[in-house]
Design a protein around this motif. Structure first.
Motif, short mmCIF file in Angstrom:
data_model
loop_
_atom_site.label_atom_id
_atom_site.label_comp_id
_atom_site.label_asym_id
_atom_site.label_seq_id
_atom_site.Cartn_x
_atom_site.Cartn_y
_atom_site.Cartn_z
N PRO A 93 0.81 -1.23 0.00
CA PRO A 93 0.00 0.00 0.00
C PRO A 93 0.84 1.27 0.00
CG PRO A 93 0.05 -0.95 2.19
CD PRO A 93 0.74 -1.93 1.27
N ASN A 94 2.13 1.17 0.24
CA ASN A 94 3.01 2.34 0.26
C ASN A 94 3.54 2.71 -1.12
OD1 ASN A 94 3.10 2.53 3.25
ND2 ASN A 94 3.98 0.51 3.00
N ALA A 95 3.43 1.80 -2.08
CA ALA A 95 3.91 2.05 -3.44
C ALA A 95 2.93 2.97 -4.15
CB ALA A 95 4.08 0.75 -4.20
N THR A 96 3.43 4.11 -4.61
CA THR A 96 2.58 5.07 -5.32
C THR A 96 2.78 5.00 -6.83
OG1 THR A 96 4.21 6.81 -4.98
CG2 THR A 96 2.42 6.66 -3.37
N ALA A 97 3.89 4.41 -7.28
CA ALA A 97 4.17 4.26 -8.71
C ALA A 97 5.16 3.12 -8.89
CB ALA A 97 4.74 5.55 -9.29
N GLU A 98 5.12 2.51 -10.07
CA GLU A 98 6.07 1.46 -10.43
C GLU A 98 6.72 1.82 -11.75
OE1 GLU A 98 4.02 -2.26 -10.68
OE2 GLU A 98 3.97 -2.53 -8.52
N CYS A 99 7.91 1.28 -11.98
CA CYS A 99 8.53 1.48 -13.28
C CYS A 99 7.78 0.63 -14.31
CB CYS A 99 10.02 1.11 -13.23
SG CYS A 99 10.36 -0.62 -12.97
N GLY A 100 8.04 0.86 -15.56
CA GLY A 100 7.33 0.17 -16.63
C GLY A 100 7.46 -1.34 -16.59
N CYS A 101 8.60 -1.85 -16.13
CA CYS A 101 8.80 -3.31 -16.11
C CYS A 101 8.29 -3.93 -14.81
CB CYS A 101 10.27 -3.65 -16.32
SG CYS A 101 11.36 -3.03 -15.03
N GLY A 102 7.90 -3.10 -13.83
CA GLY A 102 7.37 -3.60 -12.58
C GLY A 102 8.42 -4.08 -11.58
N GLU A 103 9.68 -3.83 -11.86
CA GLU A 103 10.75 -4.29 -10.98
C GLU A 103 10.96 -3.39 -9.77
OE1 GLU A 103 12.88 -7.04 -11.11
OE2 GLU A 103 11.48 -7.77 -12.60
#
Length: 112
Positions: A93-103
């Motif tokens: 729940p703390n992740a506000t964005a991910e990189c395109g590859c999801g890593e």
């Protein structure tokens, strides 16, 4: 809040712990990496370190270091099998964005 394991992840971690009796539980946290900044890391815990917070679920202990705790608190860890692949999946729940590859991921604190 706590770090929790979905039933499939709990079973998988229990399996790993049965195969490695010297392990104390699961070590879960983050490391700096990737294009977004943080990556989840999970491994068997072989020792309890100073500053660790320990969560327990159905006899499985989850060790989280002090730096990682604010970034992963509330995370639900699941385990998925897709075709020939298997992987842990982190619902953080703390992740506000991910990189395109999801890593890797960022939090609102990273944006500040």
């Amino acid at each position: 809040m706590a770090v929790t394991l979905a039933p499939a992840a709990l079973a998988r971690v229990q399996h790993f712990l049965t195969e490695t009796p010297a392990a104390l539980g699961l070590r879960f946290g983050v490391t700096r990496t990737g294009c977004s900044g943080w990556q989840h890391v999970a491994d068997l815990a072989r020792e309890q370190r100073e500053g660790d917070t320990v969560f327990e679920q159905d006899g499985v202990r989850i060790f989280v270091d002090a730096v990682s705790l604010p970034l992963v608190e509330g995370t639900r860890i699941d385990f998925l099998k897709q075709g020939l692949g298997e992987m842990f999946v982190f619902q953080n729940p703390n992740a506000t964005a991910e990189c395109g590859c999801g890593e890797s991921f960022t939090t609102s604190a990273d944006a500040a």
